[in-house]
Design an enzyme around this catalytic site. Structure first.
Site, PDB file in Angstrom:
ATOM      1  N   ARG A  17      -4.380 -14.441  -0.222  1.00  0.00           N
ATOM      2  CA  ARG A  17      -3.063 -14.303   0.363  1.00  0.00           C
ATOM      3  C   ARG A  17      -3.789 -14.953   1.990  1.00  0.00           C
ATOM      4  O   ARG A  17      -4.427 -13.818   2.635  1.00  0.00           O
ATOM      5  CB  ARG A  17      -2.812 -13.147   0.864  1.00  0.00           C
ATOM      6  CG  ARG A  17      -1.318 -12.625   1.851  1.00  0.00           C
ATOM      7  CD  ARG A  17      -0.988 -11.225   1.361  1.00  0.00           C
ATOM      8  NE  ARG A  17       0.354 -11.673   0.857  1.00  0.00           N
ATOM      9  CZ  ARG A  17       1.817 -10.883   1.944  1.00  0.00           C
ATOM     10  NH1 ARG A  17       0.689 -10.129   1.736  1.00  0.00           N
ATOM     11  NH2 ARG A  17       2.596 -10.852   1.568  1.00  0.00           N
TER      12      ARG A  17
ATOM     13  N   TYR B 182      -7.907  -8.159   8.454  1.00  0.00           N
ATOM     14  CA  TYR B 182      -9.194  -7.077   7.588  1.00  0.00           C
ATOM     15  C   TYR B 182     -10.024  -8.201   6.940  1.00  0.00           C
ATOM     16  O   TYR B 182      -9.783  -8.973   8.255  1.00  0.00           O
ATOM     17  CB  TYR B 182      -8.484  -6.358   6.349  1.00  0.00           C
ATOM     18  CG  TYR B 182      -7.005  -5.887   6.466  1.00  0.00           C
ATOM     19  CD1 TYR B 182      -7.370  -4.652   6.882  1.00  0.00           C
ATOM     20  CD2 TYR B 182      -5.754  -6.279   6.088  1.00  0.00           C
ATOM     21  CE1 TYR B 182      -6.259  -3.923   7.283  1.00  0.00           C
ATOM     22  CE2 TYR B 182      -5.345  -4.849   5.888  1.00  0.00           C
ATOM     23  CZ  TYR B 182      -5.624  -3.796   6.304  1.00  0.00           C
ATOM     24  OH  TYR B 182      -4.288  -3.358   6.800  1.00  0.00           O
TER      25      TYR B 182
ATOM     26  N   GLN C 117      -5.032  -7.092  -5.707  1.00  0.00           N
ATOM     27  CA  GLN C 117      -5.121  -7.649  -4.414  1.00  0.00           C
ATOM     28  C   GLN C 117      -6.110  -6.763  -4.266  1.00  0.00           C
ATOM     29  O   GLN C 117      -6.194  -5.852  -4.020  1.00  0.00           O
ATOM     30  CB  GLN C 117      -4.297  -7.685  -3.762  1.00  0.00           C
ATOM     31  CG  GLN C 117      -4.690  -8.256  -2.623  1.00  0.00           C
ATOM     32  CD  GLN C 117      -3.608  -8.002  -1.148  1.00  0.00           C
ATOM     33  OE1 GLN C 117      -3.224  -7.027  -0.848  1.00  0.00           O
ATOM     34  NE2 GLN C 117      -2.850  -8.776  -0.718  1.00  0.00           N
TER      35      GLN C 117
ATOM     36  N   THR D 282       1.286  -1.167   0.303  1.00  0.00           N
ATOM     37  CA  THR D 282       0.590  -0.028   0.307  1.00  0.00           C
ATOM     38  C   THR D 282       1.071   1.115  -0.149  1.00  0.00           C
ATOM     39  O   THR D 282       1.832   1.657   0.500  1.00  0.00           O
ATOM     40  CB  THR D 282      -1.130   0.029   1.589  1.00  0.00           C
ATOM     41  OG1 THR D 282      -1.597  -0.794   1.100  1.00  0.00           O
ATOM     42  CG2 THR D 282      -1.336   1.269   1.909  1.00  0.00           C
TER      43      THR D 282
ATOM     44  N   ASN E 207      -3.389  -5.992  13.125  1.00  0.00           N
ATOM     45  CA  ASN E 207      -3.771  -4.993  13.015  1.00  0.00           C
ATOM     46  C   ASN E 207      -5.254  -6.058  14.449  1.00  0.00           C
ATOM     47  O   ASN E 207      -6.612  -5.455  14.273  1.00  0.00           O
ATOM     48  CB  ASN E 207      -5.072  -5.167  11.997  1.00  0.00           C
ATOM     49  CG  ASN E 207      -5.096  -3.953  11.199  1.00  0.00           C
ATOM     50  OD1 ASN E 207      -4.303  -2.801  11.088  1.00  0.00           O
ATOM     51  ND2 ASN E 207      -4.755  -4.200   9.146  1.00  0.00           N
TER      52      ASN E 207
ATOM     53  N   HIS F 166      -7.206 -10.742  -0.682  1.00  0.00           N
ATOM     54  CA  HIS F 166      -6.598 -10.217   0.742  1.00  0.00           C
ATOM     55  C   HIS F 166      -7.379 -10.414   1.851  1.00  0.00           C
ATOM     56  O   HIS F 166      -8.411 -10.495   2.894  1.00  0.00           O
ATOM     57  CB  HIS F 166      -6.916  -8.767   0.589  1.00  0.00           C
ATOM     58  CG  HIS F 166      -5.729  -8.393   1.917  1.00  0.00           C
ATOM     59  ND1 HIS F 166      -5.049  -9.183   3.127  1.00  0.00           N
ATOM     60  CD2 HIS F 166      -5.313  -6.720   1.844  1.00  0.00           C
ATOM     61  CE1 HIS F 166      -3.486  -8.940   3.525  1.00  0.00           C
ATOM     62  NE2 HIS F 166      -3.848  -7.752   3.005  1.00  0.00           N
TER      63      HIS F 166
ATOM     64  N   GLY G  99       8.566  -8.120   0.128  1.00  0.00           N
ATOM     65  CA  GLY G  99       7.939  -6.753  -0.021  1.00  0.00           C
ATOM     66  C   GLY G  99       8.805  -5.695   0.347  1.00  0.00           C
ATOM     67  O   GLY G  99       9.090  -5.339  -1.030  1.00  0.00           O
ATOM     68  N   ARG G 100       9.286  -5.730   1.571  1.00  0.00           N
ATOM     69  CA  ARG G 100      10.279  -4.046   1.809  1.00  0.00           C
ATOM     70  C   ARG G 100      11.048  -3.582   0.491  1.00  0.00           C
ATOM     71  O   ARG G 100      11.752  -3.066  -0.348  1.00  0.00           O
ATOM     72  CB  ARG G 100      10.493  -4.071   2.721  1.00  0.00           C
ATOM     73  CG  ARG G 100       9.387  -4.003   3.790  1.00  0.00           C
ATOM     74  CD  ARG G 100       9.372  -4.320   5.388  1.00  0.00           C
ATOM     75  NE  ARG G 100       9.996  -5.428   5.640  1.00  0.00           N
ATOM     76  CZ  ARG G 100       9.540  -5.850   6.304  1.00  0.00           C
ATOM     77  NH1 ARG G 100       9.869  -5.193   7.510  1.00  0.00           N
ATOM     78  NH2 ARG G 100      10.187  -7.495   6.789  1.00  0.00           N
TER      79      ARG G 100
ATOM     80  N   ASN H  47      -4.680 -10.507   7.211  1.00  0.00           N
ATOM     81  CA  ASN H  47      -3.640  -8.514   7.944  1.00  0.00           C
ATOM     82  C   ASN H  47      -4.400  -8.347   8.555  1.00  0.00           C
ATOM     83  O   ASN H  47      -4.648  -7.115   9.230  1.00  0.00           O
ATOM     84  CB  ASN H  47      -3.084  -7.680   7.234  1.00  0.00           C
ATOM     85  CG  ASN H  47      -1.962  -8.233   7.107  1.00  0.00           C
ATOM     86  OD1 ASN H  47      -1.637  -9.209   7.338  1.00  0.00           O
ATOM     87  ND2 ASN H  47      -1.067  -8.217   5.577  1.00  0.00           N
TER      88      ASN H  47
HETATM   89  C1  LIG Z   1       4.805  -0.075   3.122  1.00  0.00           C
HETATM   90  C2  LIG Z   1       4.308  -1.541   2.768  1.00  0.00           C
HETATM   91  C3  LIG Z   1       2.652  -1.307   2.147  1.00  0.00           C
HETATM   92  C4  LIG Z   1       1.971  -2.739   2.994  1.00  0.00           C
HETATM   93  N1  LIG Z   1       1.338  -3.480   2.511  1.00  0.00           N
HETATM   94  C5  LIG Z   1       0.032  -4.583   2.074  1.00  0.00           C
HETATM   95  C6  LIG Z   1      -0.774  -4.405   1.520  1.00  0.00           C
HETATM   96  O1  LIG Z   1      -1.318  -3.875   0.546  1.00  0.00           O
HETATM   97  N2  LIG Z   1      -1.471  -6.086   1.382  1.00  0.00           N
HETATM   98  C7  LIG Z   1      -0.424  -6.802   2.424  1.00  0.00           C
HETATM   99  O2  LIG Z   1      -1.137  -7.692   1.849  1.00  0.00           O
HETATM  100  N3  LIG Z   1       0.162  -6.375   2.863  1.00  0.00           N
HETATM  101  C8  LIG Z   1       0.614  -4.953   2.979  1.00  0.00           C
HETATM  102  N4  LIG Z   1       1.931  -5.165   3.624  1.00  0.00           N
HETATM  103  C9  LIG Z   1       2.628  -6.502   4.021  1.00  0.00           C
HETATM  104  C10 LIG Z   1       3.786  -6.476   3.389  1.00  0.00           C
HETATM  105  O3  LIG Z   1       3.644  -7.430   1.589  1.00  0.00           O
HETATM  106  C11 LIG Z   1       4.711  -8.160   3.465  1.00  0.00           C
HETATM  107  O4  LIG Z   1       3.624  -9.038   4.276  1.00  0.00           O
HETATM  108  C12 LIG Z   1       5.550  -7.667   4.661  1.00  0.00           C
HETATM  109  O5  LIG Z   1       6.266  -6.286   4.450  1.00  0.00           O
HETATM  110  C13 LIG Z   1       6.826  -9.039   4.698  1.00  0.00           C
HETATM  111  O6  LIG Z   1       7.775  -8.705   4.659  1.00  0.00           O
HETATM  112  P1  LIG Z   1       8.650  -8.334   3.722  1.00  0.00           P
HETATM  113  O7  LIG Z   1       9.698  -8.308   5.261  1.00  0.00           O
HETATM  114  O8  LIG Z   1       9.585  -8.491   2.368  1.00  0.00           O
HETATM  115  O9  LIG Z   1       9.024  -6.975   3.643  1.00  0.00           O
HETATM  116  C14 LIG Z   1       2.634  -3.931   3.587  1.00  0.00           C
HETATM  117  C15 LIG Z   1       3.490  -3.756   4.187  1.00  0.00           C
HETATM  118  C16 LIG Z   1       4.578  -2.881   4.011  1.00  0.00           C
HETATM  119  C17 LIG Z   1       5.481  -2.106   4.438  1.00  0.00           C
END
Ligand SMILES: Cc1cc2nc3c(=O)[nH]c(=O)nc-3n(C[C@H](O)[C@H](O)[C@H](O)COP(=O)(O)O)c2cc1C
Length: 360
Positions: A228, A181, A100, A27, A236, A176, A317-318, A179
């Site tokens: 997912r 939701y 998503q 996001t 949350n 989704h 992700g990050r 997390n």
């Molecule tokens: C800035 C940001 C936005 C995220 N937005 C979403 C999202 O829109 N949908 C979702 O399922 N997870 C979201 N996540 C979680 C990531 O998809 C991921 O599960 C999480 O960062 C762990 O993976 P990583 O260790 O590779 O970063 C978000 C994480 C971050 C840091």
């Protein structure tokens, strides 16, 4: 296609992905104008098209499903047209992209809801969490419990959103269910104390997620549908007294539907992978199609897990935020750039499209 390398092609449903590296949904809150993704979003995703698969940022299926400021939707024609620019740009670079689909449930605020209505939830239990609204963080609003006769409408909103995603050019959708939701709120008993067919037993609490998956698979094809989940993530403010039984049952249901993949956040989202005991191998064993693993993966852990057969695809992700060319950097073991936390949510190009590729 059984290569033991992250960088070999993989067959997902009817698609052939160029590699096993997935961009996780992220996001970024830059769809201020009618919740329509703009040209900047097209550029951002195209920069990351060398991922085997991109999963888009979470996208609300209805206004009721929105929980944060300036997140995109997929329920108006303008939104479909905006997303078409994104899918064209990604496909133009040879990439693949799923949308998503998101309903936030109780993780919302009256200022984001039509006529200031209360957000909806399985039960009238407020989440211990905050949302971003009116340019600042605020506690989420007190929700109201969905009436039994409103639930088919939610399932139908997911179905319509999936059809809209396909007409916007997406290769598929990811539901989704993670997390904290709406679908996760139904699955976990800390947020669901209903006494009807959608609460109580493991079967009842799984019902909404499985009904949504069935409707979406029927609408656009199981081969284009992924889900997912985050069985033990407390994100949350959700909690479950029986996550193993709950998610074993959900994955059995998803396997029966034949959906293309499950995308599993292992541990606390963005936090410890061993946050709570859970046997993720049990989900892998129960599911015949692809298992996408996520949460804290780096090159070493992904390579080892692939070698041990623990997952088919790995979502980052990050790392994708500051490294548009993440696949190349992993392949060459190049150093990774660090993201700037100040520009994650909202704003424009800064911290969004201006992270360079190596040599770029
Ligand atoms: C800035 C940001 C936005 C995220 N937005 C979403 C999202 O829109 N949908 C979702 O399922 N997870 C979201 N996540 C979680 C990531 O998809 C991921 O599960 C999480 O960062 C762990 O993976 P990583 O260790 O590779 O970063 C978000 C994480 C971050 C840091």
């Amino acid at each position: 296609m059984t290569g033991n390398s992250l960088f070999e092609p993989f067959k997902l449903g009817e698609l052939t992905l160029a590699n096993r590296v997935v961009m996780a949904p992220l996001t970024r809150n830059r769809a201020g104008n009618g919740f329509v993704p703009g040209d900047l979003a097209a550029e951002y995703y195209a920069q990351r098209a060398s991922a085997g698969l991109i999963v888009s940022e979470a996208t609300q299926i209805s206004q009721q499903g929105q929980g944060y400021q300036d997140t995109p939707g997929i329920y108006s024609q303008a939104q479909i047209d905006g997303w078409r620019k994104v899918t064209d740009a990604v496909h133009g670079k040879g990439g693949r992209i799923f949308l998503q689909l998101w309903h936030v449930g109780r993780v919302s605020h009256v200022d984001l809801q039509e006529n200031g209505a209360a957000p909806v939830a399985p039960s009238a239990i407020r989440a211990e969490t905050q949302t971003f609204v009116n340019n600042g963080f605020a506690d989420v609003s007190e929700p109201r419990a969905l009436e039994l006769n409103e639930i088919p409408g939610i399932v139908n909103d997911f179905r319509k959103a999936a059809a809209n995603a396909v007409s916007a050019g997406f290769d598929g959708v990811e539901i989704h269910g993670a997390n904290g939701y709406l679908l996760d709120q139904f699955a976990k008993d800390g947020s669901n104390v209903r006494t009807d067919a959608y609460g109580g037993s493991v079967e009842n609490r799984s019902r909404l997620m499985l009904e949504v998956a069935a409707a979406v698979a029927e609408e656009i094809g199981a081969g284009r549908t992924g889900v997912r989940i985050s069985p033990v993530s407390p994100f949350n403010g959700v909690s479950s007294s029986d996550p193993q039984a709950q998610f074993d049952h959900i994955v059995d249901g998803l396997d029966a539907l034949g959906v293309a993949y499950i995308h599993v956040v292992e541990g606390a989202t963005g936090g410890p992978r061993d946050a709570a005991p859970f046997d993720f191998g049990s989900l892998r064993k129960r599911f015949r199609n692809a298992y996408i693993a996520n949460n804290g993966y780096d090159l070493e852990l992904a390579t080892r897990s692939l070698g041990e057969g623990k997952a088919d695809l790995f979502a980052f992700g990050r790392p994708f935020i500051a490294n548009p060319d993440l696949v190349d950097r992993l392949k060459t073991n190049a150093p990774l750039a660090h993201l700037n936390p100040a520009t994650l949510y909202g704003g424009g190009a800064a911290g969004y499209t201006d992270y360079p590729a190596i040599g770029g």
